[in-house]
Design a protein around this motif. Structure first.
Motif, PDB file in Angstrom:
ATOM      1  N   MET A   1      11.187  11.587  82.315  1.00 24.44           N
ATOM      2  CA  MET A   1      10.570  12.920  82.419  1.00 24.44           C
ATOM      3  C   MET A   1       9.097  12.830  82.009  1.00 24.44           C
ATOM      4  SD  MET A   1      13.665  15.416  81.152  1.00 24.44           S
ATOM      5  CE  MET A   1      13.346  15.215  79.434  1.00 24.44           C
TER       6      MET A   1
ATOM      7  N   ILE B   1      15.239   9.950  79.258  1.00 21.66           N
ATOM      8  CA  ILE B   1      14.252  10.881  78.691  1.00 21.66           C
ATOM      9  C   ILE B   1      12.837  10.441  79.084  1.00 21.66           C
ATOM     10  CG2 ILE B   1      13.342  11.904  76.566  1.00 21.66           C
ATOM     11  CD1 ILE B   1      16.202  12.749  77.106  1.00 21.66           C
TER      12      ILE B   1
ATOM     13  N   ARG C   1      10.801  21.573  77.210  1.00 20.32           N
ATOM     14  CA  ARG C   1      11.724  20.439  77.045  1.00 20.32           C
ATOM     15  C   ARG C   1      11.311  19.246  77.886  1.00 20.32           C
ATOM     16  NH1 ARG C   1      16.785  24.405  76.817  1.00 20.32           N
ATOM     17  NH2 ARG C   1      16.216  25.267  74.801  1.00 20.32           N
ATOM     18  N   TYR C   2      10.588  19.499  79.001  1.00 18.23           N
ATOM     19  CA  TYR C   2      10.084  18.367  79.783  1.00 18.23           C
ATOM     20  C   TYR C   2       8.854  17.759  79.120  1.00 18.23           C
ATOM     21  CZ  TYR C   2      13.061  20.539  83.308  1.00 18.23           C
ATOM     22  OH  TYR C   2      14.124  21.081  83.961  1.00 18.23           O
TER      23      TYR C   2
ATOM     24  N   LYS D   1      20.649  19.741  77.747  1.00 19.35           N
ATOM     25  CA  LYS D   1      19.586  20.755  77.785  1.00 19.35           C
ATOM     26  C   LYS D   1      18.234  20.083  77.622  1.00 19.35           C
ATOM     27  CE  LYS D   1      21.722  24.729  75.612  1.00 19.35           C
ATOM     28  NZ  LYS D   1      21.683  25.379  74.299  1.00 19.35           N
ATOM     29  N   ALA D   2      18.190  19.068  76.769  1.00 21.77           N
ATOM     30  CA  ALA D   2      16.934  18.357  76.551  1.00 21.77           C
ATOM     31  C   ALA D   2      16.488  17.643  77.820  1.00 21.77           C
ATOM     32  CB  ALA D   2      17.083  17.346  75.414  1.00 21.77           C
ATOM     33  N   ARG D   3      17.431  17.446  78.760  1.00 22.54           N
ATOM     34  CA  ARG D   3      17.052  16.838  80.030  1.00 22.54           C
ATOM     35  C   ARG D   3      16.924  17.914  81.117  1.00 22.54           C
ATOM     36  NH1 ARG D   3      20.065  11.562  81.767  1.00 22.54           N
ATOM     37  NH2 ARG D   3      22.060  12.380  81.028  1.00 22.54           N
ATOM     38  N   GLY D   4      16.841  19.151  80.701  1.00 29.58           N
ATOM     39  CA  GLY D   4      16.573  20.226  81.651  1.00 29.58           C
ATOM     40  C   GLY D   4      17.803  20.886  82.240  1.00 29.58           C
ATOM     41  N   ALA D   5      19.012  20.556  81.759  1.00 26.81           N
ATOM     42  CA  ALA D   5      20.204  21.230  82.268  1.00 26.81           C
ATOM     43  C   ALA D   5      20.169  22.691  81.836  1.00 26.81           C
ATOM     44  CB  ALA D   5      21.455  20.551  81.731  1.00 26.81           C
TER      45      ALA D   5
ATOM     46  N   PHE E   1      18.475  12.214  86.360  1.00 27.48           N
ATOM     47  CA  PHE E   1      18.951  13.587  86.095  1.00 27.48           C
ATOM     48  C   PHE E   1      17.840  14.499  85.581  1.00 27.48           C
ATOM     49  CE2 PHE E   1      21.086  16.673  83.172  1.00 27.48           C
ATOM     50  CZ  PHE E   1      21.790  17.377  84.130  1.00 27.48           C
ATOM     51  N   GLY E   2      17.094  14.018  84.598  1.00 29.49           N
ATOM     52  CA  GLY E   2      15.997  14.818  84.039  1.00 29.49           C
ATOM     53  C   GLY E   2      14.923  15.128  85.073  1.00 29.49           C
TER      54      GLY E   2
ATOM     55  N   ASN F   1      15.980  17.682  87.584  1.00 32.91           N
ATOM     56  CA  ASN F   1      15.929  19.055  87.064  1.00 32.91           C
ATOM     57  C   ASN F   1      14.504  19.591  87.045  1.00 32.91           C
ATOM     58  OD1 ASN F   1      18.677  19.414  86.618  1.00 32.91           O
ATOM     59  ND2 ASN F   1      18.599  18.401  84.618  1.00 32.91           N
TER      60      ASN F   1
END
Lengths: 274, 285, 287
Positions: free
Chosen positions: B161, B158, B83-84, A185-189, B108-109, B112
């Protein structure tokens, strides 16, 4: 989420909690059989009373018991309706006739009987096997009850060990799932929005790490167990030996009396018989 | 300037059940811009709960978290955009790797976030260079990397992002000294080149002394102390009462002081101690 | 005769894709009963492989040469039987890194009993050993707890109790403190030392924390599958360059003293803790 895994056991120190799990498994099975033997008003009344007595003896709050019944309330209503409309009895028992619908007294009796049977069965098995017995006691009990099967090469010990390890690791894995979900989630999932297929796809970033870690855990655990001299069930002794006491014999005596009473009531008592 | 403001935040686990437990109790402090802030405390002091508040993984039971002066829960539907902006590296982040290649995992980040292919590729390269992963590492499966490299790949995921605030929970746990240094160097590089605020959660006083300018000490779900590094470390007795102790060098300086040596108590690293002591010896001769 | 005697040990193992895992190049080593040893080295230096070879829990091997003798039995010999391996594991217990992945049972006492149960001991004896082991690690009050509700350090002490209850001669701690917080680490190290000093167990602590290594009686530095240094902590920490080359840090106070000495400042004595360091510096300053 943690309540799902261990929510069923209700810690207390009642007589029921202290019974030998083997005895509880045996009694639980007998109780199910007995509830199927019931045929008429009196035997079903005895079954109802027995369920109430079980709740009292095990000191499980009624609220909790009701919760477990709530889960099956729809199935019960559904079977009751089927019974009311589809049971056919003799002409003189017909109480309602409208178009193609015929309702007989028999149908009403059957609906009530089956509801009582299901409820008692749920109460009985959950009190004997889940509310008053920890999963690990249950596993121990089963392992020892099934011990004779090892002579026909059924790997009873191995199954019990698998159960034990599964029970040990359920909370750990649940915690890990939560952690990985937070990390993704912290990576946007996003696990809550989108179509079903999109949400299923969103689980891949959770499932892969979870499997990888479960395999790693399994490997490490196996090494640790080997280091602790584990070589399967042969030659293994146990710290905890299940002991039957007078309580257990008393319990077995009661269930025998209970079974006999139901059979007798079925034979001699008057009234509607299923 | 304050980047993140934590205002009277409390958090209760399993509220309304018999297992109710306060993880945070009326916590307030600020995280400054262009600054590495350290949060230190024992397991169970509430620090791990706290970090999950910064990016909205957990919502405060009461109180507010402000990012650039705006409540992050102002519009709960847009919490994912927070979160970003606030990137969180969880404890043992290597367990979040899942893609076929390290490159895809770092992407991945950014993916998204809906960035363009070129932008993603550029960010992957950039963050890999921060943490010191080579071009050939990027093509490998993350599961073939060594423990330390996995950790770095996860942190790069992380960084890619490009969060305005980078929060790391125990980034060096379980690594050997070499692995630890690489990680902290990477974090410093990220902070310097992007100007982001960085928050490091740790229970190692020595790491705090080495890398953090501001320090917040958590104990029993509350903020026990907050301030500049030197303001915190000079309160050695209180720190020891909490059971945290002081960095080794700080302890040494205190012991020297007790022995009657006149030396500054504002020293936390071996380098500074070496300088101060050689001056002292030089002066004595 | 040494309790553990390793002679010219060479070992290598490759995974499915051919990348090497854990290589021992040439190690000879003697360990006596009752020693307290720290084995240090960076990740991948071969220190954990060595420990796993001592209890024969390595996955597999492509190459093995030389010999390991434990208590007079050559465990690397081809004649090693299942029972022989079983006896070996009774003598050497191992505590691993991740406390979660060593605990088998859902109740603390049953987990501690797991080893003794495998040994086929009498019930009363198992009971006694479980109680003693939990007392030794100071976890008696948690006897009926579920392990997953304990902290990392507490879980690790349960894992140690599980090994103690098997009464091995020697306990190897394979990075057992790496995942713990400072309090957990302190408790586990204190437990190790109590086992060594009070119960006379041979303790081998494999670690990359130098402040733990300092506390041992003997430190062995492993680098690239070979023994780089072997001696008392004071002897080891004098070899600054070699340690750095092996990717290891010095305890900060030792580091400081060495740097000051390099500048021609005369500081004497064994310096590994802040207390020793402060005393030596104050003495040098004539205080």
């Amino acid at each position: 989420m943690k309540s799902v895994a261990f929510g069923q056991y209700y810690p207390s120190n009642s007589v029921m909690h202290r019974l030998d799990p083997r005895v509880k498994i045996v009694i639980g099975i007998f109780y199910i059989v007995a509830s199927f033997l019931c045929k008429n008003v009196l035997s079903f009344a005895l079954l109802t009373v027995s369920a109430l007595v079980l709740i009292l003896v095990s000191k499980i709050p009624v609220k909790i018991v009701l919760k477990s019944i709530k889960a099956i309330i729809f199935i019960m209503i559904f079977t009751a309706i089927l019974n009311i409309f589809w049971t056919k009895g003799p002409e003189e028992n017909l109480i309602l006739h409208w178009n193609f619908i015929n309702i007989y007294v028999d149908g009403i009796y059957n609906a009530v009987f089956i509801a009582v049977r299901i409820i008692s069965m749920i109460i009985g098995t959950s009190i004997f096997l889940t509310y008053t017995t920890t999963p690990i006691e249950l596993t121990d009990g089963l392992e020892r009850l099934l011990y004779p099967l090892t002579f026909i090469k059924v790997p009873v010990h191995e199954f019990a060990m698998m159960m034990t390890i599964a029970l040990r690791f359920i909370p750990t894995i649940i915690e890990e799932t939560e952690k990985i979900m937070s990390a993704q989630k912290a990576r946007g999932a996003d696990f809550t929005n989108g179509s079903l297929s999109k949400r299923a796809k969103a689980l891949i970033p959770v499932l892969i790490p979870l499997f990888v870690s479960a395999f790693r855990r399994a490997g490490e655990l196996a090494t640790a167990m080997t280091c602790r001299c584990y070589r399967g069930g042969n030659g293994r002794t146990r710290l905890k030996v299940l002991k039957t006491t007078y309580r257990d014999y008393l319990a077995l005596f009661f269930i025998a009396v209970f079974g006999a009473a139901i059979v007798l009531l079925n034979i001699y008592a008057p009234g509607y018989t299923m | 300037m304050s980047k993140i403001t934590v205002e009277n935040v409390s958090y209760v686990y399993s509220g309304g059940t018999p297992f109710e437990m306060a993880a945070l109790n009326d916590v307030s402090f600020e995280i400054k811009e262009n600054c590495i802030t350290g949060i230190i405390g024992h397991t169970g002091s509430g620090k791990s709960t706290l970090v999950q508040m910064f990016n909205g993984l957990l919502r405060p039971s009461s109180g507010r978290i402000l990012l650039d002066g705006r409540d992050i829960w102002e519009n709960p539907k847009e919490i994912s955009s927070i979160r970003y902006r606030v990137g969180l590296v969880m404890q043992y982040p290597e367990y979040q790797l899942f893609e076929e290649t390290v490159e895809a995992d770092i992407a991945f980040g950014p993916k998204n976030m809906g960035l363009s292919e070129d932008e993603i590729a550029e960010r992957v390269r950039e963050s890999a260079s921060f943490v010191g992963l080579s071009e050939s590492d990027l093509k490998k499966s993350p599961f073939d990397l060594s423990g330390g490299q996995k950790r770095r790949a996860a942190i790069a995921g992380i960084m890619a992002m490009r969060p305005e605030v980078l929060v790391l929970d125990e980034p060096s746990a379980g690594l050997d000294p070499a692995g630890k240094n690489t990680i902290f160097d990477g974090i410093k590089k990220y902070a310097e080149s992007t100007g982001s605020a960085v928050v490091i959660v740790s229970h190692s006083m020595d790491d705090m002394a080495k890398y953090c300018e501001d320090i917040i000490v958590m104990s029993h779900s509350r903020v026990a102390m907050k301030g500049k590094r030197n303001e915190i470390f000079c309160r050695g007795d209180e720190l020891e009462e909490i059971g945290l102790g002081v960095p080794q060098i700080t302890l040494l300086m205190r012991l020297l002081c007790e022995q009657g040596v006149n030396i500054s108590q504002d020293i936390y690293t071996v380098d500074d101690a070496e300088k101060a002591l050689s001056e002292l010896f030089g002066g004595a001769r | 005769m040494s309790f553990i005697k390793i002679r010219n040990l060479k070992y290598s193992y490759k995974d499915d894709e051919g990348s090497p895992l854990g290589i021992i190049r040439d190690i000879s080593l003697d360990i006596e009963k009752g020693e307290y040893i720290a084995i240090v080295g960076h990740n991948g230096s071969g220190k954990s492989t060595l420990a796993k070879l001592l209890t024969l829990v390595v996955d597999d091997y492509d190459y093995l040469e030389g010999s390991i003798e434990v208590d007079g039995v050559e465990i690397t010999s081809d004649d090693m039987t299942e029972d022989g391996i079983y006896d070996l594991r009774k003598k050497i217990g191992m505590v691993f890194q991740n406390p979660d992945n060593q605990l088998v049972a859902t109740i603390v006492e049953e987990d501690v009993a797991f080893g003794p149960e495998n040994l086929g001991l009498e019930r009363a004896e198992i009971r006694r050993r479980v109680d003693d082991a939990l007392a030794t690690v100071g976890m008696t009050e948690f006897i009926r707890h579920e392990p997953h509700r304990l902290s990392g350090g507490q879980k690790q002490r349960i894992a140690i109790a599980g090994i103690i209850a098997m009464k091995p001669e020697c306990i190897i701690f394979d990075e057992s403190t790496a995942m713990l917080d400072p309090i957990g680490r302190r408790d586990v190290v204190a437990t190790m030392e109590r086992l060594n000093k009070e119960d006379g167990k041979t303790v081998i602590n494999i670690t990359h924390y130098m402040d733990e290594a300092v506390r041992a009686d003997r430190v062995i530095v492993i680098d690239d599958g070979k023994i780089l240094l072997d001696g008392t902590p004071a002897e080891i920490f004098a070899e600054v360059d070699k340690l750095r080359g092996a990717g290891l840090d010095l305890p900060q106070c030792t580091d400081l003293t060495i740097r000051l000495k390099a500048k021609g400042i005369d500081i004497n004595g064994e310096i590994n803790t802040p207390e020793q360091c402060a005393k030596a510096i104050a003495a040098a300053l004539g205080k």
